[in-house]
Design an enzyme around this catalytic site. Structure first.
Site, mmCIF file in Angstrom:
data_model
loop_
_atom_site.group_PDB
_atom_site.id
_atom_site.type_symbol
_atom_site.label_atom_id
_atom_site.label_comp_id
_atom_site.label_asym_id
_atom_site.label_seq_id
_atom_site.Cartn_x
_atom_site.Cartn_y
_atom_site.Cartn_z
ATOM 1 N N HIS A 101 0.829 -1.203 0.000
ATOM 2 C CA HIS A 101 0.000 0.000 0.000
ATOM 3 C C HIS A 101 0.861 1.249 0.000
ATOM 4 O O HIS A 101 1.994 1.234 0.456
ATOM 5 C CB HIS A 101 -0.933 0.015 1.226
ATOM 6 C CG HIS A 101 -0.208 -0.128 2.522
ATOM 7 N ND1 HIS A 101 0.198 -1.346 3.017
ATOM 8 C CD2 HIS A 101 0.193 0.793 3.431
ATOM 9 C CE1 HIS A 101 0.806 -1.170 4.174
ATOM 10 N NE2 HIS A 101 0.836 0.121 4.447
ATOM 11 N N HIS A 103 0.921 5.241 1.311
ATOM 12 C CA HIS A 103 0.365 6.263 2.197
ATOM 13 C C HIS A 103 0.445 7.605 1.489
ATOM 14 O O HIS A 103 1.474 7.930 0.890
ATOM 15 C CB HIS A 103 1.204 6.398 3.477
ATOM 16 C CG HIS A 103 1.299 5.178 4.328
ATOM 17 N ND1 HIS A 103 0.584 5.036 5.490
ATOM 18 C CD2 HIS A 103 2.039 4.048 4.205
ATOM 19 C CE1 HIS A 103 0.891 3.872 6.050
ATOM 20 N NE2 HIS A 103 1.769 3.252 5.297
#
Ligand code: 5GP
Ligand code: ZN
Length: 140
Positions: A101, A103
């Site tokens: 992922h 951020h």
């Protein structure tokens, strides 16, 4: 951690709620439940991979297609001065959720987030030696 017990896979599957920002066939963006700053957003691929280097480049391209506009919308919405885009890979790098992922962390001047950027100088020749090692491992 496998796909069955991956919290982000559960969010993607709609089994765990999230505050959604954007979704398409490949990508989901949602609010981080433990933000570093207000407006902290996570961007994930729907395909489960643990790390960036284990991610299909074509899938990664789908994330890259939407990342600039997502980052811009976070920055503008939060009237931020800037933002960090981070991808932690491995526990040594601070990765807690083993579903790759990114951020997006909006930043204000002097907000005190990530106060330090530890840097040092290589001794003579060492950067060249390391660069050669990296190049030898690069298969593009
Ligand atoms: P990492 O340290 O793995 O790069 O970051 C994982 C991030 O996921 C953290 O910022 C954490 O707050 C966020 N997070 C963990 N579990 C959940 C969850 O169930 N929902 C949401 N929205 N964010 C989560
Ligand atoms: Zn997953």
């Amino acid at each position: 951690m496998n796909v069955q017990c991956c919290i982000f896979c559960k969010i993607i599957a709609g089994q765990v709620p999230c505050t959604k920002i954007y979704e398409n066939e490949h990508v989901l963006a949602f609010m981080d439940a433990g933000p570093v700053s207000e407006g902290h957003v996570l961007v994930v691929l729907k395909q489960h991979t643990t790390r960036l280097d284990l991610t299909d480049p074509l899938e990664m391209a789908e994330l890259a297609k939407v990342l600039p506009k997502l980052a811009g919308s976070v920055k503008d919405a939060m009237v931020a001065d800037g933002y960090n885009v981070l991808c932690n890979n491995g526990s040594s790098a601070g990765q807690v959720v083993e579903h790759m992922h990114f951020h997006i962390i909006p930043r204000k001047e002097n907000d005190g987030v990530f106060n330090q950027w530890p840097s040092f100088q290589y001794p003579e020749g060492k950067a060249d030696t390391i660069a050669e090692k990296i190049r030898r491992n690069l298969t593009l």
